[in-house]
Design a protein around this motif. Sequence first.
Motif: not given
Length: 227
Positions: A79-80, A83-84, A87
């Motif tokens: 997920d991280d 998300t990056a 973004r």
Amino acid sequence: MAQPAIIELKGVERHYQQGERKLIILSGADFSLKRGEMVALVAPSGTGKSTLLHTAGLLERPDGGEVFVAGRACGKLGDDARTAIRRNEIGFVYQFHHLLPEFSALENIVVPQMVKGLSRAEAASRGAQLLDYMQIGHRGNHRPAELSGGEQQRVAIARAVANAPQVLLADEPTGNLDPKTAHYVFDALEALVRQSGLSALIATHNFELAARMDRRVTLADGKVVPL
Ligand code: ADP
Ligand code: MG
């Protein structure tokens, strides 16, 4: 070597369970968005436009198949990492503006940039430029509730590109606006995309606006097909 597509879907599956029934929304969906390309997604309500955009924009995970962003397979990423990528590379515009109600128009554009690590001064400077570009520079200090629907959507578009993404995904961005306002907002969106070399996939019911894009696709039997 040819540049990879900015977004590519290969054999994407998306199913929802509704009680006993399994709704098959995307089934072996393939789609490729080239760099600098503007594509309209035109399909009736309930056929899966939002599902496709959310999957392409890493807001949802597919049940099968793979989504590539700038050539990178995203399915196995945590997920991280997703998300990056979201973004940094992807801007999203919704039918409802989803602006933060307690913040001014300008602050709504400043916040995501500060989350990414810019100073307030840098973020405010770019935010003001973007609002000017969308021809609402004079409305920067107003809260969303004080803006018209067309102005709210222009702020939402400015926010979506605040972090200079490579691709803009827009889900019926002018769907709530009267035809004339929709036209103005779309003009501004198109100018921004063309001028910045962004790629864009835009779901719309408006055939006139869709006709101005580089190509049009629709959804049929869970697949993306040319229109
Ligand atoms: P569109 O954007 O083209 O109107 P959506 O992608 O929103 O279509 O939805 C496609 C279909 O999937 C609809 O029938 C919708 O009811 C259903 N659907 C969407 N999200 C969910 C969910 N979380 N759970 C169950 N069904 C869903
Ligand atoms: Mg939708």
